[in-house]
Design a protein around this motif. Structure first.
Motif, short mmCIF file in Angstrom:
data_model
loop_
_atom_site.label_atom_id
_atom_site.label_comp_id
_atom_site.label_asym_id
_atom_site.label_seq_id
_atom_site.Cartn_x
_atom_site.Cartn_y
_atom_site.Cartn_z
N GLU A 124 0.85 -1.19 0.00
CA GLU A 124 0.00 0.00 0.00
C GLU A 124 0.89 1.24 0.00
OE1 GLU A 124 -4.14 -1.41 2.05
OE2 GLU A 124 -2.54 -0.79 3.41
N PRO A 125 0.36 2.40 -0.38
CA PRO A 125 1.21 3.59 -0.59
C PRO A 125 1.79 4.18 0.68
CG PRO A 125 -1.10 4.17 -0.81
CD PRO A 125 -1.05 2.68 -0.74
N GLY A 126 1.20 3.91 1.84
CA GLY A 126 1.70 4.48 3.08
C GLY A 126 2.85 3.72 3.69
N VAL A 127 3.21 2.56 3.13
CA VAL A 127 4.38 1.82 3.60
C VAL A 127 5.62 2.67 3.34
CG1 VAL A 127 5.80 -0.24 3.29
CG2 VAL A 127 3.29 -0.40 3.18
N THR A 128 6.49 2.80 4.34
CA THR A 128 7.72 3.57 4.14
C THR A 128 8.84 2.62 3.73
OG1 THR A 128 8.53 3.36 6.41
CG2 THR A 128 7.00 5.19 5.93
N ARG A 129 9.90 3.20 3.18
CA ARG A 129 11.00 2.35 2.68
C ARG A 129 11.66 1.58 3.83
NH1 ARG A 129 16.08 4.11 3.61
NH2 ARG A 129 16.31 6.21 4.47
N ASN A 133 11.84 -2.55 4.09
CA ASN A 133 13.11 -3.28 4.19
C ASN A 133 13.21 -4.09 5.47
OD1 ASN A 133 14.32 -2.80 1.69
ND2 ASN A 133 14.95 -0.76 2.30
N GLU A 134 12.60 -3.61 6.54
CA GLU A 134 12.55 -4.40 7.77
C GLU A 134 11.74 -5.68 7.53
OE1 GLU A 134 13.52 -5.34 11.63
OE2 GLU A 134 14.20 -3.56 10.52
N HIS A 135 10.65 -5.54 6.80
CA HIS A 135 9.79 -6.69 6.49
C HIS A 135 10.50 -7.71 5.60
CE1 HIS A 135 5.71 -8.47 5.95
NE2 HIS A 135 6.19 -8.85 4.78
N LEU A 136 11.36 -7.20 4.70
CA LEU A 136 12.00 -8.07 3.72
C LEU A 136 13.28 -8.74 4.21
CD1 LEU A 136 11.75 -5.70 0.60
CD2 LEU A 136 10.39 -7.77 0.99
N ARG A 137 13.85 -8.25 5.29
CA ARG A 137 15.20 -8.66 5.69
C ARG A 137 15.35 -10.18 5.82
NH1 ARG A 137 16.45 -5.38 10.27
NH2 ARG A 137 17.04 -3.80 8.72
N ASP A 138 14.39 -10.82 6.45
CA ASP A 138 14.52 -12.26 6.68
C ASP A 138 14.45 -13.07 5.39
OD1 ASP A 138 14.79 -11.80 9.36
OD2 ASP A 138 12.72 -12.28 9.88
N ALA A 139 13.90 -12.46 4.33
CA ALA A 139 13.84 -13.14 3.04
C ALA A 139 15.10 -12.92 2.22
CB ALA A 139 12.61 -12.66 2.26
N LEU A 141 16.08 -10.07 0.98
CA LEU A 141 15.77 -9.12 -0.09
C LEU A 141 15.75 -7.70 0.46
CD1 LEU A 141 12.74 -11.06 -1.65
CD2 LEU A 141 15.11 -11.04 -2.49
N PHE A 142 15.85 -6.74 -0.43
CA PHE A 142 15.68 -5.35 -0.02
C PHE A 142 15.18 -4.52 -1.19
CE2 PHE A 142 19.61 -4.78 -2.15
CZ PHE A 142 19.98 -3.44 -2.18
N PHE A 143 14.56 -3.37 -0.84
CA PHE A 143 14.14 -2.40 -1.85
C PHE A 143 15.19 -1.30 -1.87
CE2 PHE A 143 11.68 1.36 -3.26
CZ PHE A 143 11.33 0.89 -4.52
N PRO A 144 15.87 -1.08 -3.00
CA PRO A 144 17.10 -0.29 -2.98
C PRO A 144 16.95 1.23 -3.04
CG PRO A 144 16.74 -1.19 -5.17
CD PRO A 144 15.65 -1.74 -4.30
N ILE A 145 15.78 1.75 -3.38
CA ILE A 145 15.67 3.19 -3.56
C ILE A 145 15.68 3.88 -2.20
CG2 ILE A 145 14.40 5.06 -4.66
CD1 ILE A 145 15.56 2.86 -6.51
N ASP A 146 16.61 4.79 -2.02
CA ASP A 146 16.89 5.35 -0.70
C ASP A 146 17.08 6.86 -0.80
OD1 ASP A 146 17.81 6.05 1.78
OD2 ASP A 146 19.66 4.90 1.69
N PRO A 147 15.98 7.64 -0.71
CA PRO A 147 16.10 9.10 -0.82
C PRO A 147 16.60 9.78 0.44
CG PRO A 147 13.83 8.51 -0.47
CD PRO A 147 14.59 7.22 -0.57
N GLY A 148 16.88 9.02 1.47
CA GLY A 148 17.37 9.61 2.72
C GLY A 148 16.27 9.65 3.76
#
Length: 471
Positions: A124-129, A133-139, A141-148
Motif C-alpha cells: 500500500e502507498p503508506g508503507v515507508t522504505r 526493508n525491515e519486512h524483507l530482511r529475513d527473506a 531481499l531489499f528495496f534499494p531506492i533510498d532518498p534519505g
C-alpha cells in the motif's frame, strides 16, 4: 465553517462547496475527518521556504474505497484534492493553494504480498522504505531506492524519487512494475501486471510516476526487489579540490566500475557532518563510496577505485568494514540537511537540486561552488554524483530581504546553468510549486501543451493537486 475556509481569497461558491464536501465526508469517516488547524497546517508545506498553505480538512483513508469516496465527493463539487504521504517532499508538493481536502494515506501501510521467486512485492502507498526493508530482511531481499528521508513508497513514486543507490539500482521509474490508481472521476485502474516486460498499450505506470498527484492517487504498488548483496564495502576518500573529486567520479562511471553508491560532500558539509554526527573526517571535499557484490568482486572494485582516486590526488581511502561503521557513515550522509542548520543559527535551510550529464558534472559543481563563494553564502554541497545529481543546502535569514533575494538569484543561476549544460532543473526533488517556473525553459511550449492535454483528459475539473508542475 466560514471561519475555517476564509483564510485565503475564494471565488464565489467555493466556501459553500467545501462545506458541502466536508459535511458529506463526515458522515462516512467520522473522526477520521479532521478540520483542526494544527493537523491541517501539518498537511501543508513545512520543509521549504514556501508559505504553508493548509487544506480545509484532512481525511485519514484506510482503503482504496475510502479514496474513491473522497475523490467522488470532491469531484461532484469541484473541490481540490491533495494526496499526502509522509510530508517529506521539498518543493511544496503537499501545499493546498486553493484549499480543499488532503487525503492522508499513512494508514494504508500494509505489505500485501512478497514474491521472493519473482523478486517483487505488493504494498500500500503508506508503507515507508524502512518499514518495507525491515519486512524483507529475513527473506534476504531489499528495496534499494533510498532518498534519505523515511518517505512513503506512494510519495516516492509520485515524485519519481531516487537517492544514494540510484547509480546502481536506478530510480523509482525503474523499480515500479505496476500501480493501482484512483482517477479524478473516482474510477480505479491498474497500470500493469506483475510481468517484468510488456509491449501492450501505453505505459501508464510511468505516466503516473512523477506526476506528483496531479493525474491520480496511487493506492497500491508492485515493486521490484533486489537480493541483499553477499558482500558490501564502504569507505571515504578525501580530495584536494571539489573539481578533482568530481573528475574521479566521472572516470569511475566512464570506466564501467559497478559502484553502488558514490556521494560527494564538499568541505563545508564535511565540517558540518563531523560536528553533528561525531565523525572525524578530514575537512576536504570527500567521496563516500560503497560497493556491492561477492567478496572477490567488491575487493577488486575497491582496488580499482583507489587507483582512480589516486590519479586525481585523492586519498587515503579509509574503509568502513563493519556493518555498524557503514551504518554510521550513511546515517551521517542522510543527516546532512540537519547537520547544516548550526552553521547559521536561526536561518532556514533551503535544499535544491539539479542534474547534468556526467561529463559536465565537474564543471557544473565547480561553477556552483564559485557562485557560493563570490556571493558570500553558506551553502554546503552534497550529491548523488554517480548520476550527475547534486544538491545545495543554502542557509538563508528569512528576516533579511537582501539575503532572500541573493539566495533566489543563486538558485536561479544554478538551475539555468544545469539547463544550459543539457541537464534538468530537478534530478529528484520534483517540481511542485518551487520549480514550475523552469518547466517551459526545460521542456518547451509544445511539450508543456502535451502535458496540459494529458492533465485535461484525466482531470478535466482540475481538482488533483492544483498549482503544481504546470506553470
Amino acid at each position: 465553517m466560514a471561519e475555517l475556509v476564509a483564510e485565503r481569497p475564494r471565488a464565489e461558491g467555493e466556501v459553500e462547496a467545501v462545506e458541502r464536501v466536508i459535511a458529506s465526508l463526515a458522515k462516512h469517516f467520522g473522526d477520521r475527518l479532521v478540520t483542526g488547524r494544527a493537523v491541517r497546517e501539518q498537511h501543508g508545506n513545512s520543509v521549504t521556504w514556501l508559505p504553508n498553505e493548509a487544506p480545509d480538512a484532512v481525511v485519514f483513508v484506510e482503503s482504496t474505497q475510502d479514496v474513491q469516496i473522497t475523490v467522488r465527493a470532491c469531484a461532484e463539487h469541484g473541490v481540490p484534492v491533495v494526496a499526502f504521504g509522509a510530508g517529506s517532499s521539498l518543493e511544496g508538493q503537499i501545499n493546498a493553494p486553493r484549499g480543499g481536502i488532503s487525503i492522508d494515506l499513512s494508514r494504508m501501510n500494509r505489505v500485501l504480498a512478497v514474491n521472493p521467486e519473482d523478486l517483487d512485492c505488493v504494498v500500500e502507498p503508506g508503507v515507508t522504505r524502512k518499514q518495507l526493508n525491515e519486512h524483507l530482511r529475513d527473506a534476504g531481499l531489499f528495496f534499494p531506492i533510498d532518498p534519505g528521508a523515511d518517505a512513503s513508497l506512494g510519495g516516492m513514486a509520485a515524485t519519481r524519487a531516487s537517492g544514494t543507490n540510484a547509480v546502481r539500482y536506478g530510480t523509482m521509474k525503474d523499480n515500479v512494475i505496476a500501480m493501482t490508481v484512483v482517477l479524478a472521476n473516482g474510477e480505479v485502474i491498474s497500470t500493469g501486471s506483475r510481468a517484468r516486460k510488456s509491449s501492450s498499450g501505453y505505459d501508464l505506470t510511468r505516466l503516473f510516476i512523477g506526476s506528483e498527484g496531479t493525474l491520480g492517487i496511487i493506492t497500491q504498488l508492485t515493486l521490484k526487489l533486489s537480493g541483499i548483496p553477499e558482500a558490501i564495502s564502504a569507505g571515504v576518500c578525501a580530495f584536494p579540490t571539489i573539481r578533482s573529486a568530481c573528475d574521479a567520479v566521472i572516470l569511475t562511471i566512464q570506466s564501467g566500475l559497478p559502484v553502488a553508491r558514490i556521494e560527494l560532500l564538499d568541505e563545508v558539509q564535511v565540517k558540518a557532518c563531523n560536528a553533528y554526527s561525531k565523525l572525524d573526517l578530514a575537512e576536504q571535499p570527500t567521496l563516500f563510496v560503497e560497493f556491492h557484490g561477492t567478496e572477490a568482486g567488491v575487493a577488486e572494485q575497491a582496488a580499482r577505485f583507489g587507483e582512480i582516486a589516486s590519479e586525481y590526488g585523492g586519498g587515503p581511502f579509509v574503509w568502513a568494514t563493519k556493518p555498524e561503521e557503514r551504518s554510521k557513515l550513511w546515517q551521517a550522509r542522510h543527516d546532512a540537511y540537519w547537520a547544516c542548520l548550526p552553521l547559521k543559527p536561526g536561518a532556514r535551510a533551503i535544499a535544491t537540486d539539479v542534474c547534468v550529464p556526467i561529463s559536465r558534472l565537474a564543471e557544473c559543481v565547480d561553477e556552483t561552488k564559485r557562485d557560493i563563494e563570490e556571493m558570500g553564502l553558506i551553502a554546503p554541497i552534497v550529491g548523488h554524483v554517480g548520476d550527475g545529481n547534486f544538491h545545495t543546502v543554502t542557509l538563508v535569514d528569512m528576516e533579511d530581504p537582501q539575503d532572500i533575494a541573493k539566495v533566489k538569484d543563486f538558485m536561479s543561476r544554478m538551475v539555468k546553468r544545469a539547463l544550459a549544460m543539457g541537464g534538468t532543473a530537478t534530478g529528484e526533488h520534483g517540481v511542485g510549486q518551487g520549480k514550475r517556473k523552469y518547466m517551459e525553459a526545460e521542456h518547451g511550449t509544445a511539450a508543456l501543451d502535451a502535458m496540459r492535454a494529458i492533465k485535461a483528459a484525466l482531470d478535466p475539473k482540475g481538482i488533483f493537486n492544483p498549482g503544481k508542475i504546470l506553470p
